[in-house]
Structure formats: C-alpha cells, structure tokens
Design an enzyme around this catalytic site. Structure first.
Site, PDB file in Angstrom:
ATOM      1  N   LYS A  95     -45.424  32.555  71.363  1.00 33.48           N
ATOM      2  CA  LYS A  95     -44.478  33.450  72.035  1.00 33.48           C
ATOM      3  C   LYS A  95     -44.645  33.297  73.537  1.00 33.48           C
ATOM      4  O   LYS A  95     -45.764  33.313  74.057  1.00 33.48           O
ATOM      5  CB  LYS A  95     -44.791  34.873  71.597  1.00 33.48           C
ATOM      6  CG  LYS A  95     -43.986  35.936  72.271  1.00 33.48           C
ATOM      7  CD  LYS A  95     -44.074  37.179  71.420  1.00 33.48           C
ATOM      8  CE  LYS A  95     -44.030  38.430  72.219  1.00 33.48           C
ATOM      9  NZ  LYS A  95     -44.195  39.599  71.362  1.00 33.48           N
TER      10      LYS A  95
HETATM   11  C1  5RP Z   1     -47.143  43.338  73.242  1.00 36.19           C
HETATM   12  C2  5RP Z   1     -46.312  42.306  72.603  1.00 36.19           C
HETATM   13  C3  5RP Z   1     -44.945  42.685  72.301  1.00 36.19           C
HETATM   14  O1  5RP Z   1     -44.751  42.453  70.941  1.00 36.19           O
HETATM   15  C4  5RP Z   1     -44.003  41.874  73.136  1.00 36.19           C
HETATM   16  O2  5RP Z   1     -44.247  42.095  74.492  1.00 36.19           O
HETATM   17  C5  5RP Z   1     -42.534  42.017  72.753  1.00 36.19           C
HETATM   18  O3  5RP Z   1     -42.026  43.129  73.198  1.00 36.19           O
HETATM   19  P1  5RP Z   1     -41.031  43.233  74.426  1.00 36.19           P
HETATM   20  O4  5RP Z   1     -39.757  42.546  74.010  1.00 36.19           O
HETATM   21  O5  5RP Z   1     -40.877  44.710  74.605  1.00 36.19           O
HETATM   22  O6  5RP Z   1     -41.652  42.525  75.608  1.00 36.19           O
HETATM   23  O7  5RP Z   1     -46.713  41.211  72.339  1.00 36.19           O
HETATM   24  O8  5RP Z   1     -48.288  42.782  73.717  1.00 36.19           O
END
Ligand code: 5RP
Length: 296
Positions: A203
């Site tokens: 991610k």
């Molecule tokens: C928190 C995460 C969240 O899942 C990620 O940040 C996704 O959420 P957003 O779209 O609100 O950023 O990994 O650490």
C-alpha cells in the site's frame, strides 16, 4: 451416495482437449501456492484485477476516529460495496457479523498511539488468530526512514514468514512520518523494499509526478491509501489517476467513511476502480445515491 455396487468406468477422457495451465492474473503472484493465490483472488477481483478495500483500522492508534465512532453503525452498510474489509481483530469480532462474506485483511500490528512515536509498533496478532478469523491477508507498516525503520521491516518480515506457512498473504503498508516528503524518490524506495522483503502486495500513497514509475518498479500489486479527507470529486480523481497509472485499486478509509454520503462515495469509487468510470461520471453515482437518501 457413492457405493461399491454399481461402479462405472470412466469413458470420456476428452483426449483432444489439452489441460489448461492458466497463469495467475496478478502481478508477481504466479509462483505462489494455491491457497495464497485463492486468498489474493478474494481480495483482487479476477475480472478487473483490482480491489476496493474499505480501511477502518484507524482506531488501533487513533481511537474513535471521525466517521468511525460506531463501526457497527458506520461501516456495516458499506460492506456490501467493498471487496475487502481492512480492520483490527477487535473491530471485526465486536462489530462485523460473521455472516459477512467479504474478504478480511487483518491489521496485525499495534503498540503506539497518536501521542507517541508512530513507527514504534510490533506484531500483535499471532498467525493462529488470523486463521481463526479467516483472514485473506495480514497487514503491518514498514516505516522507511523513520526512527523504528528496522523494527517495522522485521515486523512485516515476521508476518510474511508465518503467513507463508499457512498460505496467508501479507500486505505491507508504507507508513509515512509527518516530516517525510511524499514524492517519487521516497515511494520508489519504500515500496520496493516492501516487495523485496517478500510482501505480497503493497500500500502506497498516490502522488504526482512519477507514480507510474513506482508501480513499474514494484514487482507486486500496489494499492493506494486514500489519505486525509478530500472533496469527493478530488478523491475520485485520485483513485482514477492511480488506477490509470497501474495501481491495482484502493485501500480507502476517510475519503469514504468521512464523506457526507459514504454509501454513495463507495459506489462511486467502485465504478472508478472496477469499471474505469471517469471521475465526472462516477461523481454522478455519488450524487444520485445522496439525493435518493435525502428523499427518504
Ligand atoms: C492506518 C492505515 C489505514 O488503513 C490507511 O491509512 C487507509 O486509510 P485512509 O484512506 O483514511 O488513509 O493503514 O495506518
């Protein structure tokens, strides 16, 4: 029921039909075992090759985040429009019914809060519990360049090793400290490190210019985080641009659950990710759902 009384011999062997040996559709995942590929196929839609992950794991370090005050109320109605629910085991066991059939990506790290150093986290879920919860993947952060970089890389490595024993993939989340620049150079480094240590997908945040280079240099699929709340059209443009640049979907939280119409927003994101709908078309889905809800 099969029994031994009337055993018939097979007679149609389709000798002219060669057995198919189809390559697995997901980038960098061709050599994985069946169970691992099957779990990834529950995360990434085999038709589009992409995923809409609904992230609501924020509470593990920031408590009752706006829009997540009541996961049972806020998130349950959205689940049917997501491919994946990404959450902590506490949220899952308490607030999501076990009749849910959407894939679960389980947050498996903890140990810090918004009041302390974010990169100082550890693995807090044993593999047995991920199995009990029928997780399709486990997730933890790699904090490249942060104070606890080494610890976070070893956390994800531990998840990868234990997951490999049981066929459960690992998602490496590139965590970015407040002081870090979110640019191509940084994400080339962070996503590639995550893939090279063995993460099955990564991610990343979306940024311009150069996001397509980060996707190209990462040998496994990349999904984008939504980040802070944006106006709906801008969030859809971000998801669209990321997918057109090669992202395999989104792992989006605040831009969905903090929207003034989360159900409309997640359906619009779905159209962008899976149907390549343009943001201008997709925003109409959001507006339509919002208007319908207002009428009732
Ligand atoms: C928190 C995460 C969240 O899942 C990620 O940040 C996704 O959420 P957003 O779209 O609100 O950023 O990994 O650490």
């Amino acid at each position: 029921m099969a029994d031994k009384d009337d055993v018939k011999e097979g007679k149609e062997f389709y000798v002219d039909v060669p057995a198919k040996n189809e390559p697995f559709y997901l980038k960098g995942s061709g050599s994985l075992d069946w169970g691992m590929q099957n779990r990834l196929a529950r995360i990434f839609n085999p038709k589009s090759g992409r995923t809409v992950m609904l992230a609501f794991d924020h509470g593990y370090f920031q408590g009752p985040t706006t829009g997540l005050e009541r996961i049972d109320v806020n998130i349950r109605p959205l689940a049917e429009h997501a491919d994946v629910l990404m959450c902590t085991r506490g949220a899952l066991r308490t607030s999501i019914p076990a009749s849910n059939t959407k894939a679960i990506v389980l947050r498996c790290s903890a140990g810090q809060s918004i009041l302390t150093e974010l990169s100082n986290e550890a693995i807090n879920v044993e593999i047995e519990d991920a199995i009990r919860l029928n997780a399709c993947a486990m997730a933890a952060q790699v904090y490249i360049g942060a104070e606890y970089e080494h610890k976070s890389i070893m956390n994800v490595s531990k998840l990868i090793d234990t997951g490999l024993r049981y066929g459960i993939p690992t998602l490496a989340v590139t965590g970015v400290g407040a002081e870090m620049k979110r640019d191509m150079r940084y994400f080339l480094l962070a996503t590639r490190i995550a893939a090279e240590i063995g993460a099955h997908y990564v991610k990343s945040y979306y940024f311009e210019p150069g996001f397509e280079n980060v996707v190209a240099a990462c040998p496994v699929p990349i999904v984008i985080a939504g980040g802070k709340k944006l106006p709906e059209l801008e969030a859809l443009e971000m998801a669209y641009n990321a997918c057109q640049a090669g992202a395999a979907g989104v792992d989006m939280g605040r831009n969905i659950f903090q929207s003034d119409c989360p159900t409309g927003m997640i359906q619009a994101v779905n159209a962008v990710v899976h149907e390549n709908e343009t943001p201008k078309q997709a925003i109409k889905i959001y507006e339509h759902v919002k208007n319908e809800i207002a009428k009732n």
